[in-house]
Design a protein around this motif. Structure first.
Motif, PDB file in Angstrom:
ATOM      1  N   ASP A 191      48.261  12.812 -35.739  1.00  0.00           N
ATOM      2  CA  ASP A 191      47.104  11.930 -35.819  1.00  0.00           C
ATOM      3  C   ASP A 191      46.621  11.611 -34.409  1.00  0.00           C
ATOM      4  O   ASP A 191      47.301  10.900 -33.650  1.00  0.00           O
ATOM      5  N   ARG A 226      45.540  16.604 -39.108  1.00  0.00           N
ATOM      6  CA  ARG A 226      45.992  15.224 -38.933  1.00  0.00           C
ATOM      7  C   ARG A 226      47.331  14.964 -39.616  1.00  0.00           C
ATOM      8  O   ARG A 226      48.123  14.160 -39.152  1.00  0.00           O
ATOM      9  N   ASN A 227      47.578  15.646 -40.741  1.00  0.00           N
ATOM     10  CA  ASN A 227      48.823  15.430 -41.472  1.00  0.00           C
ATOM     11  C   ASN A 227      49.239  16.727 -42.153  1.00  0.00           C
ATOM     12  O   ASN A 227      48.504  17.729 -42.130  1.00  0.00           O
ATOM     13  N   SER A 228      50.402  16.705 -42.797  1.00  0.00           N
ATOM     14  CA  SER A 228      50.951  17.935 -43.374  1.00  0.00           C
ATOM     15  C   SER A 228      50.110  18.453 -44.530  1.00  0.00           C
ATOM     16  O   SER A 228      49.990  19.672 -44.723  1.00  0.00           O
TER      17      SER A 228
END
Length: 257
Positions: A55, A33-35
């Motif tokens: 996302d 979903r994110n780094s």
């Protein structure tokens, strides 16, 4: 060996499927979903070929993931594993959608429509889909009192509907749905009774196996065996209505092959 993209694979069943596939020598692309979660995923599976980040609760994030995947090259299989569970309250996304519908239904639809078609598609459903309602008059729960279990059940029914609709629209692509069982993941909870070690086996098998039982389309499987589905999943009208709704929400129709 195959190249496989697995959505929602920074932990849980998605990461387990990645480990199984990488252990068999396949080239695996994870999704986070994110780094921060992407870094965690690579630490958990350093053999992974790449991680795409985005996302899936936002249409822009879905489009970004599809773009990154296409830039990495065509996949032999895509496993649509990402999902949110039934314990969450109604959360409205930046696009004004129910998060459960956005992540569980709209994301696999839009990724399917945008990613270069693979040879195989696997959609993660749930045994709870049998309690789902195929009514699409209020899929975002704006006119009803929120019921998380029902919203989740509906979304998992729509995942099977999507798998079967794609199987019908793209007969040259093997498109199937999977019931991994009620397993003790973050979503399933610690008290889930099914065998966690078997939870990811079927999606990995459908993504790569040359066994006759795995090289089918329009099927629904539990622990590598076919299982009956909610009758609405095979309704051509329900399939067409879901594709039309998703195309309207995203501005992207499922392309013809």
């Amino acid at each position: 060996m195959s190249r496989i993209l697995i959505t929602g694979s920074s932990d849980g069943l998605g990461l387990m499927a990645g480990r199984l596939l990488a252990g068999d020598g396949h080239r695996v692309t994870l999704h986070a979903r994110n780094s921060e979660r992407a870094r965690d995923a690579l630490e958990a599976l350093p053999e992974a070929e790449a991680v795409v980040v985005g996302d899936l609760g936002a249409i822009a994030g879905m489009r970004s993931v599809a773009r990154q995947a296409n830039e990495l090259g065509r996949y032999d299989a895509v496993i649509h594993n990402a999902g949110v569970g039934y314990r969450e309250p109604r959360i409205e996304t930046v696009d004004g959608l129910s998060q459960v519908f956005a992540v569980n239904v709209l994301a696999p639809y839009l990724l399917t429509a945008l990613i270069t078609p693979p040879d195989r598609l696997v959609y993660l459903s749930s045994g709870m889909h049998r309690d789902g309602h195929p009514d699409l008059s209020d899929p975002q729960w704006v006119g009803r009192r929120w019921n998380g279990a029902q919203a989740y059940s509906d979304s998992k029914l729509f995942d099977v509907v999507l798998a079967f609709a794609v199987a019908r629209a793209w007969p040259e692509v093997l498109s199937n749905a999977v019931e991994p069982g009620w397993v003790p993941t973050k979503m399933g909870g610690p008290g889930a009774p099914d065998d966690l070690t078997l939870g990811a086996v079927t999606q990995a098998w459908l993504a790569t196996s040359d066994e006759p039982e795995a090289t089918v389309t329009g099927g629904y499987f539990y622990h590598q065996r076919p299982r009956e589905v909610h009758p609405a999943a095979r309704s051509l009208k329900v399939q067409d209505d879901l594709l039309a709704l998703c195309a309207e929400l995203t501005g992207t129709s499922l392309p013809s092959l």
